[in-house]
Scaffold this active site. Structure first.
Site, PDB file in Angstrom:
ATOM      1  N   LYS A 268      29.631  98.757  51.014  1.00  0.00           N
ATOM      2  CA  LYS A 268      30.066 100.853  51.940  1.00  0.00           C
ATOM      3  C   LYS A 268      31.133 101.547  52.009  1.00  0.00           C
ATOM      4  CE  LYS A 268      25.526  99.677  54.648  1.00  0.00           C
ATOM      5  NZ  LYS A 268      24.187 100.382  53.041  1.00  0.00           N
ATOM      6  N   ASP A 279      21.501  97.636  61.995  1.00  0.00           N
ATOM      7  CA  ASP A 279      21.016  97.182  60.235  1.00  0.00           C
ATOM      8  C   ASP A 279      19.620  95.784  61.201  1.00  0.00           C
ATOM      9  OD1 ASP A 279      19.760  97.647  58.216  1.00  0.00           O
ATOM     10  OD2 ASP A 279      21.240  96.129  56.958  1.00  0.00           O
ATOM     11  N   ASP A 338      23.861  95.588  48.205  1.00  0.00           N
ATOM     12  CA  ASP A 338      23.449  96.390  49.206  1.00  0.00           C
ATOM     13  C   ASP A 338      22.533  96.799  49.624  1.00  0.00           C
ATOM     14  OD1 ASP A 338      24.061  97.998  51.745  1.00  0.00           O
ATOM     15  OD2 ASP A 338      25.292  99.447  50.881  1.00  0.00           O
ATOM     16  N   GLU A 340      20.000  94.799  50.124  1.00  0.00           N
ATOM     17  CA  GLU A 340      20.218  92.795  50.960  1.00  0.00           C
ATOM     18  C   GLU A 340      18.682  92.828  52.236  1.00  0.00           C
ATOM     19  OE1 GLU A 340      21.342  95.480  52.414  1.00  0.00           O
ATOM     20  OE2 GLU A 340      21.242  95.130  54.239  1.00  0.00           O
ATOM     21  N   ARG A 342      15.656  94.194  50.977  1.00  0.00           N
ATOM     22  CA  ARG A 342      14.942  93.538  50.475  1.00  0.00           C
ATOM     23  C   ARG A 342      14.240  91.979  49.795  1.00  0.00           C
ATOM     24  NH1 ARG A 342      15.311  97.729  46.151  1.00  0.00           N
ATOM     25  NH2 ARG A 342      16.117  98.879  48.835  1.00  0.00           N
TER      26      ARG A 342
HETATM   27  N1  BES Z   1      20.770  99.042  55.976  1.00  0.00           N
HETATM   28  C1  BES Z   1      20.544  99.812  54.299  1.00  0.00           C
HETATM   29  C2  BES Z   1      19.676 101.269  55.168  1.00  0.00           C
HETATM   30  C3  BES Z   1      20.501 102.224  55.404  1.00  0.00           C
HETATM   31  C4  BES Z   1      21.367 102.822  54.691  1.00  0.00           C
HETATM   32  C5  BES Z   1      19.976 102.288  57.127  1.00  0.00           C
HETATM   33  C6  BES Z   1      21.790 104.085  55.854  1.00  0.00           C
HETATM   34  C7  BES Z   1      20.417 103.859  57.296  1.00  0.00           C
HETATM   35  C8  BES Z   1      21.276 104.438  57.074  1.00  0.00           C
HETATM   36  C9  BES Z   1      20.407  99.125  53.503  1.00  0.00           C
HETATM   37  O1  BES Z   1      20.640  97.797  53.551  1.00  0.00           O
HETATM   38  C10 BES Z   1      21.051  99.968  52.354  1.00  0.00           C
HETATM   39  O2  BES Z   1      22.073  99.483  52.303  1.00  0.00           O
HETATM   40  N2  BES Z   1      20.420 100.708  51.731  1.00  0.00           N
HETATM   41  C11 BES Z   1      20.357 100.475  50.418  1.00  0.00           C
HETATM   42  C12 BES Z   1      19.695 100.110  48.811  1.00  0.00           C
HETATM   43  C13 BES Z   1      20.258 100.788  47.754  1.00  0.00           C
HETATM   44  C14 BES Z   1      21.381 100.580  47.859  1.00  0.00           C
HETATM   45  C15 BES Z   1      19.372 100.716  46.983  1.00  0.00           C
HETATM   46  C16 BES Z   1      20.600 102.269  50.555  1.00  0.00           C
HETATM   47  O3  BES Z   1      20.071 102.635  51.375  1.00  0.00           O
HETATM   48  O4  BES Z   1      21.905 103.254  50.659  1.00  0.00           O
HETATM   49 ZN    ZN Z   2      21.122  97.192  55.433  1.00  0.00          ZN
HETATM   50 MN    MN Z   3      22.585  97.473  52.589  1.00  0.00          MN
END
Ligand code: BES
Ligand code: ZN
Ligand code: MN
Length: 484
Positions: A268, A279, A338, A340, A342
């Site tokens: 990230k 998270d 990222d 992860e 799911r």
């Molecule tokens: N934990 C994050 C989702 C998240 C991001 C929650 C920002 C709150 C604020 C999750 O694990 C994630 O990183 N999701 C990605 C998915 C993508 C790679 C398809 C996302 O939302 O960018």
């Molecule tokens: Zn996450």
């Molecule tokens: Mn993630």
């Protein structure tokens, strides 16, 4: 803080919260403090007229009276009522109030009864009293407030105090564990919190699985996420049994518990990455709900599952391109490490099949896309079961812990096609909150299922940074509504 409902405690309080309606109409309690026309005088000199948002302060003998304008009786929204309560309680605290009689019970919230007046009032006061200063050398000033007595009494009022106190406690536990920094709140820490709940009630037993047990079960997607971290993954299972028939099918709540999500090899960006300690707010929610449940002793069978894990980049971390064998047999091509949550959830959702659930609800800070779609006010609701989705939606409206359903039609599955495995772990640019739900739906075919994406609602950013304890209220209400 002590909460109760009692209509004859005015003389016990050092501070009374009361209202005046539009046009200077006194509420019943305000009338009682107008013996010598003190309040009428305030109105006459224009100090207060009853408009929403006004506030006046009065001393009478040894008591203080916080008077608030409440607008037209019967027209107040839930949100306005919470603002009113907050304003009143803050003013009371400024005067070092210790024992408060809260006569805002005389406000009729639009389309709500006394039960909800007290529910919203108590939950607002408890949220206002929350501080997290465990890691500050200089602790916050102690809250002078010790007791709040709701000016009302009947079975409804007492039930409201009981329900709201339990939910407030659940919210506090959820916030505490969520706000805890990720160097302390590790998957093991989460599992220790889960274990310690056993001590609070005989109705609950906790089992914790480590990586060895998970490997034996074939939870390879979950384990792949954890591989980059030195902190061992822990899956905690909290079994609450209090149904007349102990073998009745349980309601299962599953919480995503990423105690930190750096994104893994698909790292990230640095900005706001600290917030990824949140998270694990799905797991914190489930933990909070189990606390509320232990307090309420509802006659239900409920299983709470905290899927604890950490997602970091490392020489041993899983990679984009890896293909994982999930516990239910489907293979998954990792296209982004990222995505992860799911992967942790799909194996956990397979694991809970063994409980033959009445239904399964998972709660997860799953996608940034959900925040884009719904903002920070509504959680995303995805479900393959209309009845369950409706029950959750209704609980969200009742509690104002809002959620909004997103569609889950077949088309979305096509976005998850992989050239090399049964499924890809991401679904492309559009509809990310839904494709995440669609991914999970492949692992929930054996039971009724719903998913709450709380990425936008679980914590606040900026100067008010902190966990919200959502959706503990929604889910506890859902459980209360399940009691026949
Ligand atoms: N934990 C994050 C989702 C998240 C991001 C929650 C920002 C709150 C604020 C999750 O694990 C994630 O990183 N999701 C990605 C998915 C993508 C790679 C398809 C996302 O939302 O960018
Ligand atoms: Zn996450
Ligand atoms: Mn993630």
């Amino acid at each position: 803080m002590k909460y109760s409902a009692n209509p004859t405690a005015l003389s016990r309080a050092d501070t009374i919260l009361s209202v005046i309606f539009d046009g200077g109409e006194l509420s019943a309690t305000a009338q009682q403090f107008d013996h010598a026309g003190e309040i009428t005088a305030l109105i006459k000199c224009g100090e207060i007229s009853g408009k929403f948002g006004e506030i006046a302060f009065l001393r009478q003998n040894n008591q203080r009276l916080v008077l608030l304008g409440a607008g037209k009786q019967g027209e107040m929204s839930e949100r306005q009522f919470k603002q009113l309560t907050q304003k009143a309680i803050q003013r009371a605290k400024e005067s070092q109030a210790k024992i408060v009689v809260n006569a805002l019970t005389e406000v009729n919230i639009k389309e709500r009864d006394l039960y909800w007046n007290i529910r919203f009032g108590l939950e607002t006061i408890a949220a206002d009293a929350y501080v997290f200063d465990q890691f500050k050398s200089q602790k916050a000033d102690a809250n002078p407030l010790q007791e709040v007595i709701f000016h009302a009494q009947d079975a409804q009022a007492e039930r409201a105090v009981q329900h709201a106190s339990a939910i407030a406690l659940g919210v506090k536990f959820a916030k505490d564990v969520a706000n805890c920094p990720p160097n302390i709140c590790t998957p093991a820490y989460l599992s220790e919190q889960a274990k310690s709940l056993e001590k609070r009630t005989a109705l609950l037993t906790t089992t914790v699985l480590g990586e060895k047990e998970m490997a034996e079960l074939g939870m390879n997607a979950y384990l792949a996420v954890s591989r980059g971290s030195q902190n061992e993954a822990k899956l905690s299972i909290l079994e609450y049994k209090n149904y007349p028939n102990p073998n009745a099918k349980p309601i299962v709540l599953v919480g995503k518990g990423l105690t930190f999500d750096a994104g893994g090899i698909s790292l990230k960006p640095a900005a706001e990455m600290d917030e990824m300690k949140y998270d694990m707010c799905g797991a914190a929610t489930v933990y909070g709900v189990m606390n509320a449940l232990a307090e309420l002793e509802l006659p239900l069978n409920v299983i709470g599952v905290l899927a604890g894990c950490e997602n970091l980049p490392d020489g041993n971390a899983y990679r984009p391109g890896d293909i994982l064998d999930t516990m239910n047999g489907l293979t998954v091509e990792v296209l982004n490490t990222d995505a992860e949550g799911r992967l942790v959830l799909c194996d956990t959702l397979t694991y809970v099949e063994r409980f033959e659930p009445e239904c399964v609800i998972d709660v997860a800070t799953l996608t940034g896309a959900c925040v884009v779609a719904l903002g920070q006010h509504n959680s995303g609701l995805v479900s393959t079961d209309d009845e369950l989705a409706e029950a959750l939606f209704n609980a969200s409206v009742e509690t104002q812990d809002k959620a909004w359903r997103l569609p889950l039609s077949e088309e979305y599955q096509e976005q998850l096609k992989s050239n090399f495995a049964d499924l890809a772990n991401i679904g492309g640019r559009w509809g990310g909150a839904i494709t995440a739900g669609a991914f999970l739906a492949n692992f929930t075919k054996k039971y009724r299922w719903a998913h709450l994406d709380i990425a936008g609602t679980a914590w606040l950013q900026g100067v008010n940074k902190g966990a919200t304890g959502r959706p503990v209220g929604l889910l506890t209400q859902f459980l209360i509504n399940q009691v026949k």
